[in-house]
Design an enzyme around this catalytic site. Structure first.
Site, mmCIF file in Angstrom:
data_model
loop_
_atom_site.group_PDB
_atom_site.id
_atom_site.type_symbol
_atom_site.label_atom_id
_atom_site.label_comp_id
_atom_site.label_asym_id
_atom_site.label_seq_id
_atom_site.Cartn_x
_atom_site.Cartn_y
_atom_site.Cartn_z
ATOM 1 N N SER A 107 0.825 -1.217 0.000
ATOM 2 C CA SER A 107 0.000 0.000 0.000
ATOM 3 C C SER A 107 0.859 1.267 0.000
ATOM 4 O O SER A 107 1.944 1.292 0.590
ATOM 5 C CB SER A 107 -0.874 -0.007 1.261
ATOM 6 O OG SER A 107 -1.367 1.277 1.530
ATOM 7 N N TYR A 130 -2.319 5.542 -4.314
ATOM 8 C CA TYR A 130 -3.399 6.496 -4.122
ATOM 9 C C TYR A 130 -2.989 7.763 -4.860
ATOM 10 O O TYR A 130 -1.831 8.181 -4.750
ATOM 11 C CB TYR A 130 -3.573 6.845 -2.643
ATOM 12 C CG TYR A 130 -4.373 5.841 -1.847
ATOM 13 C CD1 TYR A 130 -5.641 5.438 -2.255
ATOM 14 C CD2 TYR A 130 -3.867 5.324 -0.651
ATOM 15 C CE1 TYR A 130 -6.378 4.537 -1.511
ATOM 16 C CE2 TYR A 130 -4.609 4.423 0.104
ATOM 17 C CZ TYR A 130 -5.862 4.041 -0.329
ATOM 18 O OH TYR A 130 -6.598 3.158 0.412
ATOM 19 N N THR A 156 -5.935 2.603 -6.874
ATOM 20 C CA THR A 156 -7.192 2.527 -6.110
ATOM 21 C C THR A 156 -8.057 3.738 -6.421
ATOM 22 O O THR A 156 -7.616 4.882 -6.299
ATOM 23 C CB THR A 156 -6.881 2.444 -4.599
ATOM 24 O OG1 THR A 156 -6.121 1.258 -4.386
ATOM 25 C CG2 THR A 156 -8.153 2.380 -3.769
ATOM 26 N N LYS A 252 -8.566 -0.675 -9.137
ATOM 27 C CA LYS A 252 -9.193 -1.294 -7.954
ATOM 28 C C LYS A 252 -10.309 -0.418 -7.394
ATOM 29 O O LYS A 252 -10.137 0.794 -7.282
ATOM 30 C CB LYS A 252 -8.110 -1.496 -6.884
ATOM 31 C CG LYS A 252 -8.624 -1.970 -5.540
ATOM 32 C CD LYS A 252 -7.462 -2.305 -4.614
ATOM 33 C CE LYS A 252 -7.929 -2.877 -3.306
ATOM 34 N NZ LYS A 252 -8.390 -1.873 -2.357
ATOM 35 N N HIS A 276 -13.761 -1.898 -1.051
ATOM 36 C CA HIS A 276 -12.728 -1.540 -0.084
ATOM 37 C C HIS A 276 -12.978 -2.246 1.260
ATOM 38 O O HIS A 276 -12.745 -1.696 2.332
ATOM 39 C CB HIS A 276 -12.710 -0.020 0.105
ATOM 40 C CG HIS A 276 -11.328 0.552 0.332
ATOM 41 N ND1 HIS A 276 -10.602 1.167 -0.651
ATOM 42 C CD2 HIS A 276 -10.539 0.602 1.427
ATOM 43 C CE1 HIS A 276 -9.443 1.586 -0.164
ATOM 44 N NE2 HIS A 276 -9.378 1.242 1.104
#
Ligand SMILES: Cc1cc2nc3c(=O)[nH]c(=O)nc-3n(C[C@H](O)[C@H](O)[C@H](O)COP(=O)(O)O)c2cc1C
Length: 387
Positions: A107, A130, A156, A252, A276
């Site tokens: 992440s 992100y 994402t 995603k 999520h």
């Protein structure tokens, strides 16, 4: 050491061993947690079709996700603050995934950095991005992921604004935890966790601190993240990121057939049907309920993956039978990590693998790639209950 037979056993140990605020961070959904709950109950409503007198020898769970060989089609999902569930959590999870032969996704909001994980592993992992307002930071992250030889970028799309999770606010979630009386009392009951944390230098968001402009310490980091998620993310920006990256791209957080069609036309290598893990739009339908419609919408233009609610190999089987080419687990491996570090992640993967393998055999199938709609039984009205 008690016998671990299922993911729930790992969850109980995780709850006992990790500080309350990090277990709660994992085990929560947004607002009423309706979507979080239905992600798992909707899987339970689907049943498996038993078949007998079929040769069960020579079974395989091997498959491919975005053209990469996998020991089973189950990747580790990107999970923020994994390195707070136990010391060096991202490194431990990545190592377990590598040894097992499944993809690990790091992440953006991780404690161990891209470089930390690259140094501790030998095979390429996936990186989740992100999109932030700070363009230089985003470009820098993409460059770092390339340099670390990440073999896919997972972008994402469902968290440009944060769904509220009540427990995180009440617990004053932070990494590392603030040393208040309440936290100190809780930490005193987690000696193994404290020892681990004392033994590592990785205790804050190392992908960000020192890499984003003006973020040198925890205070500046907190205000930076609060302002940085870019609410103007649109298909033009996604295109810019695709061009900058130039490699395999996974989109995603798609839960709608129209969005899925758009993503497929756009040229994504895969999409992840996901809400999520019930942490964003409370009231959204579960991923498994949305899956067949999305699979129909994209046809064979892109690979369809799924996450949200997988707690067993039987759940993986159901997702594959309904058209997913691959799946991801989030909490299922985090429970393992919080329970027993790297060994716990391996255990979570073993549990899911065994459940998948045996259930597949009892459904009369020998190859995970042959699973199809016929293998599951769906209650009437399940897929058209909502309009
Ligand atoms: C504690 C936690 C943190 C997460 N952090 C991220 C993240 O940083 N980036 C991301 O794309 N998804 C994140 N997710 C979502 C997961 O990637 C995944 O979609 C979700 O966990 C799937 O649901 P499951 O936990 O029921 O398997 C997070 C999920 C959890 C539980």
């Amino acid at each position: 050491m008690p016998a671990i037979t299922c993911i729930d056993d790992l969850k109980r140990l995780h709850e006992r061993r990790a500080p309350r605020m990090f277990f709660d961070y994992c085990e929560s959904g947004s607002w009423t947690e309706q979507t979080f709950r239905e992600n798992t109950t909707d899987f339970a409503d689907i049943r498996l079709r038993q078949k007998v007198a079929v040769n069960m020898e020579g079974r395989t769970t091997k498959s491919q996700m975005i053209g990469q060989d996998v020991a089973m089609p189950v990747a580790l999902a990107p999970v923020g603050m994994t390195g707070m569930q136990c010391a060096d959590g991202e490194i431990k999870a990545a190592r377990a995934a590598e040894k097992f032969g499944v993809p690990f996704t790091l992440s953006t909001m991780s404690i161990c950095s891209i470089e930390d994980v690259a140094e501790a592993t030998t095979k390429p992992f996936w990186f989740q991005l992100y999109v932030m307002r700070d363009k230089d930071f985003v470009a820098g992250m993409i460059e770092r992921a390339k340099k670390a030889k990440c073999s896919a970028l997972v972008l994402t799309l469902d968290l440009q604004i944060l769904g509220q999770r009540h427990k995180d606010l009440k617990n004053d979630l932070n990494a590392p935890p603030r040393l208040t009386l309440k936290n100190l009392l809780n930490l005193a009951t987690k000696p193994q966790w404290c020892l681990g944390m004392l033994g590592t230098k990785r205790r804050t968001f190392r992908n960000i601190v020192g890499h984003a402009k003006g973020v040198q310490n925890l205070n500046s980091l907190m205000s930076w993240t609060a302002e940085q998620f870019d609410p103007r993310l649109d298909w033009d920006k996604i295109r810019q990121i695709k061009d900058m990256w130039g490699g395999k791209l996974i989109l995603k957080g798609i839960l709608d057939a129209e969005d899925a069609r758009r993503a497929a036309d756009f040229g994504a290598d895969a999409i992840v049907v996901s809400n999520h893990g019930g942490r964003q739009l409370d009231g959204a339908l579960s991923s498994i309920r949305m899956l067949p419609e999305i699979v129909r919408a994209v046809g064979d233009k892109t690979e369809v993956h799924l996450d949200s609610g997988i707690r067993s190999g039987q759940d993986v089987l159901k997702a594959l039978a309904l058209g997913a080419k691959g799946t991801y687990i989030g909490r299922s491996y985090i429970y393992g990590l919080g329970a027993m570090g790297e060994k716990g992640v391996t255990k979570a993967l073993e549990v899911i693998h065994k459940e998948l393998d045996i259930s597949m055999a009892l459904c009369g199938e020998r190859d995970v790639n042959n699973l199809r709609r016929d293998n599951v039984l769906i209650p009437s009205g399940y897929f058209d209950a909502y309009h």
